[in-house]
Write a protein that holds these residues in place. Structure first.
Motif, PDB file in Angstrom:
ATOM      1  N   LYS A 281       0.839  -1.196   0.000  1.00  0.00           N
ATOM      2  CA  LYS A 281       0.000   0.000   0.000  1.00  0.00           C
ATOM      3  C   LYS A 281       0.870   1.240   0.000  1.00  0.00           C
ATOM      4  N   GLU A 282       0.498   2.242  -0.820  1.00  0.00           N
ATOM      5  CA  GLU A 282       1.272   3.482  -0.912  1.00  0.00           C
ATOM      6  C   GLU A 282       0.881   4.444   0.204  1.00  0.00           C
ATOM      7  N   HIS A 283       1.882   4.988   0.861  1.00  0.00           N
ATOM      8  CA  HIS A 283       1.689   5.995   1.897  1.00  0.00           C
ATOM      9  C   HIS A 283       2.434   7.265   1.491  1.00  0.00           C
ATOM     10  N   ARG A 284       1.890   8.415   1.845  1.00  0.00           N
ATOM     11  CA  ARG A 284       2.537   9.671   1.538  1.00  0.00           C
ATOM     12  C   ARG A 284       2.924  10.380   2.838  1.00  0.00           C
ATOM     13  N   MET A 285       4.044  11.119   2.746  1.00  0.00           N
ATOM     14  CA  MET A 285       4.504  11.858   3.914  1.00  0.00           C
ATOM     15  C   MET A 285       5.197  13.144   3.473  1.00  0.00           C
ATOM     16  N   GLN A 286       5.154  14.144   4.357  1.00  0.00           N
ATOM     17  CA  GLN A 286       5.838  15.411   4.142  1.00  0.00           C
ATOM     18  C   GLN A 286       6.769  15.665   5.322  1.00  0.00           C
ATOM     19  N   GLN A 287       7.971  16.176   4.988  1.00  0.00           N
ATOM     20  CA  GLN A 287       8.955  16.484   6.021  1.00  0.00           C
ATOM     21  C   GLN A 287       9.476  17.899   5.810  1.00  0.00           C
ATOM     22  N   VAL A 288       9.615  18.622   6.896  1.00  0.00           N
ATOM     23  CA  VAL A 288      10.171  19.974   6.858  1.00  0.00           C
ATOM     24  C   VAL A 288      11.290  20.050   7.894  1.00  0.00           C
ATOM     25  N   GLN A 289      12.441  20.578   7.460  1.00  0.00           N
ATOM     26  CA  GLN A 289      13.584  20.759   8.361  1.00  0.00           C
ATOM     27  C   GLN A 289      14.051  22.203   8.257  1.00  0.00           C
ATOM     28  N   HIS A 290      14.165  22.863   9.386  1.00  0.00           N
ATOM     29  CA  HIS A 290      14.627  24.256   9.420  1.00  0.00           C
ATOM     30  C   HIS A 290      15.757  24.356  10.443  1.00  0.00           C
ATOM     31  N   TYR A 291      16.911  24.847   9.976  1.00  0.00           N
ATOM     32  CA  TYR A 291      18.098  24.881  10.826  1.00  0.00           C
ATOM     33  C   TYR A 291      18.749  26.257  10.797  1.00  0.00           C
ATOM     34  N   PRO A 292      18.538  27.082  11.821  1.00  0.00           N
ATOM     35  CA  PRO A 292      19.384  28.264  11.991  1.00  0.00           C
ATOM     36  C   PRO A 292      20.760  27.813  12.507  1.00  0.00           C
ATOM     37  N   GLU A 293      21.828  28.466  12.050  1.00  0.00           N
ATOM     38  CA  GLU A 293      23.168  28.096  12.507  1.00  0.00           C
ATOM     39  C   GLU A 293      24.013  29.346  12.732  1.00  0.00           C
ATOM     40  N   LYS A 294      24.998  29.214  13.597  1.00  0.00           N
ATOM     41  CA  LYS A 294      25.930  30.290  13.906  1.00  0.00           C
ATOM     42  C   LYS A 294      27.347  29.730  13.778  1.00  0.00           C
ATOM     43  N   ILE A 295      28.050  30.167  12.760  1.00  0.00           N
ATOM     44  CA  ILE A 295      29.394  29.663  12.501  1.00  0.00           C
ATOM     45  C   ILE A 295      30.410  30.692  12.986  1.00  0.00           C
ATOM     46  N   ASN A 296      31.216  30.304  13.967  1.00  0.00           N
ATOM     47  CA  ASN A 296      32.321  31.124  14.451  1.00  0.00           C
ATOM     48  C   ASN A 296      33.619  30.522  13.928  1.00  0.00           C
ATOM     49  N   SER A 297      34.424  31.333  13.224  1.00  0.00           N
ATOM     50  CA  SER A 297      35.630  30.809  12.586  1.00  0.00           C
ATOM     51  C   SER A 297      36.837  31.678  12.914  1.00  0.00           C
ATOM     52  N   HIS A 298      37.955  31.014  13.089  1.00  0.00           N
ATOM     53  CA  HIS A 298      39.250  31.681  13.260  1.00  0.00           C
ATOM     54  C   HIS A 298      40.225  31.063  12.264  1.00  0.00           C
ATOM     55  N   LEU A 299      41.000  31.913  11.607  1.00  0.00           N
ATOM     56  CA  LEU A 299      42.007  31.433  10.665  1.00  0.00           C
ATOM     57  C   LEU A 299      43.267  32.275  10.838  1.00  0.00           C
ATOM     58  N   ALA A 300      44.408  31.614  11.015  1.00  0.00           N
ATOM     59  CA  ALA A 300      45.677  32.323  11.208  1.00  0.00           C
ATOM     60  C   ALA A 300      46.778  31.626  10.417  1.00  0.00           C
ATOM     61  N   LYS A 301      47.707  32.427   9.880  1.00  0.00           N
ATOM     62  CA  LYS A 301      48.834  31.900   9.125  1.00  0.00           C
ATOM     63  C   LYS A 301      50.086  32.693   9.446  1.00  0.00           C
ATOM     64  N   LEU A 302      51.211  31.982   9.420  1.00  0.00           N
ATOM     65  CA  LEU A 302      52.517  32.603   9.605  1.00  0.00           C
ATOM     66  C   LEU A 302      53.463  32.034   8.564  1.00  0.00           C
ATOM     67  N   SER A 303      54.164  32.918   7.858  1.00  0.00           N
ATOM     68  CA  SER A 303      55.092  32.505   6.809  1.00  0.00           C
ATOM     69  C   SER A 303      56.434  33.181   7.038  1.00  0.00           C
ATOM     70  N   VAL A 304      57.498  32.389   7.007  1.00  0.00           N
ATOM     71  CA  VAL A 304      58.863  32.903   7.167  1.00  0.00           C
ATOM     72  C   VAL A 304      59.691  32.414   5.987  1.00  0.00           C
ATOM     73  N   GLN A 305      60.296  33.341   5.254  1.00  0.00           N
ATOM     74  CA  GLN A 305      61.139  32.994   4.115  1.00  0.00           C
ATOM     75  C   GLN A 305      62.537  33.547   4.336  1.00  0.00           C
ATOM     76  N   TYR A 306      63.530  32.738   4.012  1.00  0.00           N
ATOM     77  CA  TYR A 306      64.927  33.154   4.158  1.00  0.00           C
ATOM     78  C   TYR A 306      65.669  32.833   2.874  1.00  0.00           C
ATOM     79  N   ALA A 307      66.303  33.849   2.275  1.00  0.00           N
ATOM     80  CA  ALA A 307      67.104  33.664   1.069  1.00  0.00           C
ATOM     81  C   ALA A 307      68.533  33.330   1.478  1.00  0.00           C
ATOM     82  N   ILE A 308      68.901  32.068   1.319  1.00  0.00           N
ATOM     83  CA  ILE A 308      70.255  31.646   1.683  1.00  0.00           C
ATOM     84  C   ILE A 308      71.267  32.398   0.830  1.00  0.00           C
ATOM     85  N   ASP A 309      71.004  32.482  -0.452  1.00  0.00           N
ATOM     86  CA  ASP A 309      71.765  33.310  -1.392  1.00  0.00           C
ATOM     87  C   ASP A 309      70.824  33.607  -2.546  1.00  0.00           C
TER      88      ASP A 309
END
Length: 785
Positions: A281-309
């Motif tokens: 027997k066929e059955h029907r269904m409905q689904q609803v999903q609602h998602y508020p979200e809060k994304i907190n992000s941190h990004l850090a980089k450090l670069s060191v270059q040395y010219a030997i010659d």
């Protein structure tokens, strides 16, 4: 046989060498000076070299003819001279000192924001003032021909299966994890985004539809310079990001660092309508999903270059990124016409990543260079979800914990040499090791929380990938070719503490790569290319842990999921050096297909990825800028494709077919008073995404910027998805008896105000050109894997 033996001798006689010395007016050598060999007719670059400690440079394998030689060095005036091959060598080139100070000369005459050539397109982010106010995820959506879904899935000109690299290094993140990382990456830290449809053998073989490489800034300029950026955005909710970039160069040292904080409060909403069979027997269904979200992000980089010659350098890059994405959502499921089930969800997803790269570069002489690098990444994952499920007569509370980790270690060595007979020759070796450990602990509340052992598990996976490659590139008259071969050995193993080994593979794969071009005239060029590619499953797709999205929807991985291999053929015609017409064919073996599996006699469905037998993709595209006034820079792409599956999928016949087309347009208007306006739009006419057939979607975005205070302050404002047409509508193509419809919306329309303040030295155009060519010579323009 005699003819084949004579060919190298004939080729040698037709080629010569351009060499000489670069000095100042006091006849002192200028080590590190950049020498460019260009076409005399259109100034297009052909070859490059860098002066050694004694000021000497050499450019080998140059065909007979007349050329333009450009010689530049920071704080000196650039010199141009016409040279002929053969000609009496060596040359002595004297550079006079620059007549203006680096701190006061403004940068003008910038190169185009979008540059295209056969098999490759580059968006120069740092050349676009508006792009500087966006994050990396927003920039991807503005790339010509690139479409990004709300979950972070990327396609190029309608083709799925794109690999994303960060500074030439593969990421081991899922699409959703990569999306969160890119949203926390400020545009001011990005130099360029490269899109390869036919990547060379020197790059990783992953990615059926090509490779997107995001290159970060790393300018070497004397003194202190940097920028501070602050942005405020709003849709339904507010969002903000702040960051700084700081560089200091003195003598042989260059130190750079940047940090970005991002807060993104948004939402997404899914509506599902489906049927299922129970006892016939066929059955029907409905689904609803609602998602508020809060994304907190941190990004850090450090670069060191040395010219030997002047010939050798060493660099160390350290990176850290972290984001936390809590969600407090609700869902309900309605069985028509019987009952309704309500659900509250509290979810939390965290990821923390430490990465480091140690690199050594050696310009052996004017003809060859060597580089070696070690890269590590430590990714820590944590997930938690809690469900409170209620019906009129019952209540059930469950929760799940998903701690995990992914560790990656890679080592590589690359060697490049300019030769007389074979042109530019590259070779390299790479080895990578990745280990993953993920746990799922399920608990059910019954007076107290108790462990649900039947739904708990631990999955461990390890993989070794070793690679060797060799490649040669040569231009001879109107002909040019690139020929490469990459060999990769893969050995992996996955197991669960609850059972035996789930997956174990050990195999070699060869990935040939070839391109042949013929310049019929200065305004017409034709290129034929071929490449064999692989796309391995994301590690999360192998994890068999079951994750509940609601009581009737689960998501799981498949440890036995196999990689897909593709044969890619493409024919490209280039008109007037800027318009490209390309047609191609991809044959994909074991294509990975995202599916929705309906349980028998149950309303439960499972989201997972399976292997189909075969996929054929025929595609074509036209990319071109319109001949408009100089103040209007534009780039347009129109594409179409036909995708057809053959064979079976999950025990069912699967021969779905769909045609798709779309277009994109990018426009930048340089207005008086240092105003810049950008208008971008794209349209995707729908098609197949795995086993799902999706409908058309589109987006129109606009922005403007104004430069103030001697170009040190930039004020920008942008709006994405102005008409809110970027929404996802799809139907399951595999189950005609029990149709599944899904419509997804999210906070796609966002208005954003940004401020960027640049301080310290502002490079002159000549200095900037020299820095860019130093980057090219040191291998930054085409990172190797």
């Amino acid at each position: 046989m005699c003819l084949s033996l004579l060919l190298p001798t004939i080729a040698f006689a037709q080629q010569g060498e351009v060499n000489g010395f670069v000095k100042d007016r006091k006849q002192q050598p200028l080590p590190g000076a950049t020498v460019l060999l260009k076409n005399l007719k259109d100034s297009s670059q052909l070859k490059a070299a860098m002066a050694g400690d004694d000021g000497r440079f050499s450019i080998a394998a140059v065909p007979r003819g007349k050329y333009l030689l450009q010689v530049s060095f920071i704080t000196y005036q650039t010199q141009w001279l016409e040279v002929s091959v053969p000609e009496k060598m060596p040359l002595t080139i004297v550079l006079p000192p620059a007549s203006t100070n680096l701190e006061t000369v403004q940068v003008t005459g910038r190169k185009p924001t979008i540059v295209s050539e056969p098999g490759k397109m580059v968006m120069n982010v740092e050349k676009s003032v508006v792009s500087q106010s966006q994050n990396a995820f927003e920039l991807l959506k503005d790339l010509p021909g690139v479409t990004v879904s709300k979950d972070g899935e990327i396609s190029v000109k309608g083709k799925k299966g794109v690999t994303v690299m960060l500074d030439g290094e593969l990421t081991q993140l899922s699409a959703a994890q990569l999306k969160n990382l890119l949203k926390a990456t400020a545009g001011t830290s990005i130099k360029a985004i490269e899109v390869y449809s036919t990547p060379p053998a020197s790059m990783d073989a992953a990615g059926n539809a090509g490779v997107i490489n995001i290159r970060f800034t790393g300018k070497i300029q004397p003194g202190l310079n940097g920028s501070i950026t602050s942005g405020l955005g709003w849709g339904k909710y507010m969002k903000t990001d702040h960051g700084f970039q700081l560089n200091y160069g003195k003598g042989k040292w260059n130190i750079g660092t940047n940090y970005t904080y991002s807060y993104d409060r948004s939402w997404w909403h899914d509506s599902i309508s489906r049927s299922y069979l129970e006892n016939g027997k066929e059955h029907r269904m409905q689904q609803v999903q609602h998602y508020p979200e809060k994304i907190n992000s941190h990004l850090a980089k450090l670069s060191v270059q040395y010219a030997i010659d002047s010939a050798r350098s060493i660099s160390l890059q350290l990176g850290f990124d972290q984001n936390s994405a809590p969600q407090n959502g609700y869902a309900y499921t309605r069985f028509i016409p019987d009952s309704t089930l309500h659900q509250r969800n509290d979810n939390l997803n965290k990821q923390r990543n430490f990465n480091s790269t140690l690199q050594y570069k050696w310009m052996i002489d004017g003809k060859s260079r060597l580089s070696a690098a070690l890269h590590t990444a430590q990714l820590k994952l944590y997930g938690r979800d809690e469900f409170d499920i209620r019906t009129p007569n019952s209540r059930r509370q469950t929760r799940n914990f998903y701690p995990g980790s992914i560790a990656t270690y890679t080592a590589r060595v690359d060697y490049t040499r300019e030769t007389m007979f074979l042109g530019k020759v590259e070779a390299g070796v790479r080895h990578g090791y990745t280990s993953m450990d993920n746990t799922r602990t399920a608990e059910v509340l019954s007076d107290t929380w108790w462990k649900d052992a039947a739904n708990s598990n631990r999955f461990r996976f390890s993989e070794h990938i070793s690679a060797l490659y060799a490649q040669t590139e040569l231009t001879r008259g109107k002909w040019s070719y690139r020929l490469g071969l990459r060999a990769e050995h893969t050995a992996n193993k996955g197991d669960s503490l609850q059972g035996p080994v789930l997956v174990k593979q050990d195999y070699w794969s060869l990935f040939p790569n070839a391109a042949l071009s013929y310049s019929v005239s200065d305004n017409y060029k034709i290129t034929a290319s071929y490449a064999r590619r692989i796309e391995r499953p994301d590690y999360q797709l192998l994890n068999p842990a079951i994750r509940y999205l609601d009581p009737f929807t689960i998501e799981t991985g498949l440890p036995t999921l196999r990689p897909q291999f593709s044969q890619n053929f493409e024919l490209t015609q280039t008109f007037f050096k800027y318009a490209e017409l390309a047609v191609g064919y991809n044959r994909v073996k074991n294509p990975m297909v995202y599916t929705i599996q309906q349980d028998d006699n149950s309303p439960v469905v499972t989201y997972t990825t399976l292997n189909a037998s075969l996929q054929h993709v025929f595609h074509g595209s036209l990319s071109f800028p319109l001949p408009l006034p100089a103040w209007w820079e534009n780039y347009n792409t129109v594409y179409g494709s036909i995708s057809r599956y053959g064979g079976g999928l999950a025990g069912r016949d699967f021969k779905e077919r769909a045609a798709s087309w779309g277009f994109s347009t990018n426009n930048s208007f340089k207005l008086p008073a240092k105003f810049t306006v950008e208008l971008n739009a794209w349209y995707d006419g729908g098609g197949l995404y795995g086993a799902l057939r999706y409908k058309s979607l589109a987006e129109v975005s606009a922005g403007f910027s104004k430069q103030l205070l001697d170009d040190r302050l930039t004020v920008g404002f942008s709006v994405s998805d102005i008409f809110r047409t970027n929404r996802y509508r799809t139907v399951d193509a595999t189950n005609k008896a029990a149709p599944f419809y899904l419509e997804g919306t999210w906070e796609s329309r966002i208005a954003k105000l940004s401020l960027t303040w640049r301080f310290g030295r502002i490079a002159s155009k000549k200095a900037e050109e020299a820095v860019e060519e130093n980057d090219r010579m040191s291998g930054k323009k085409g990172m190797k894997r």
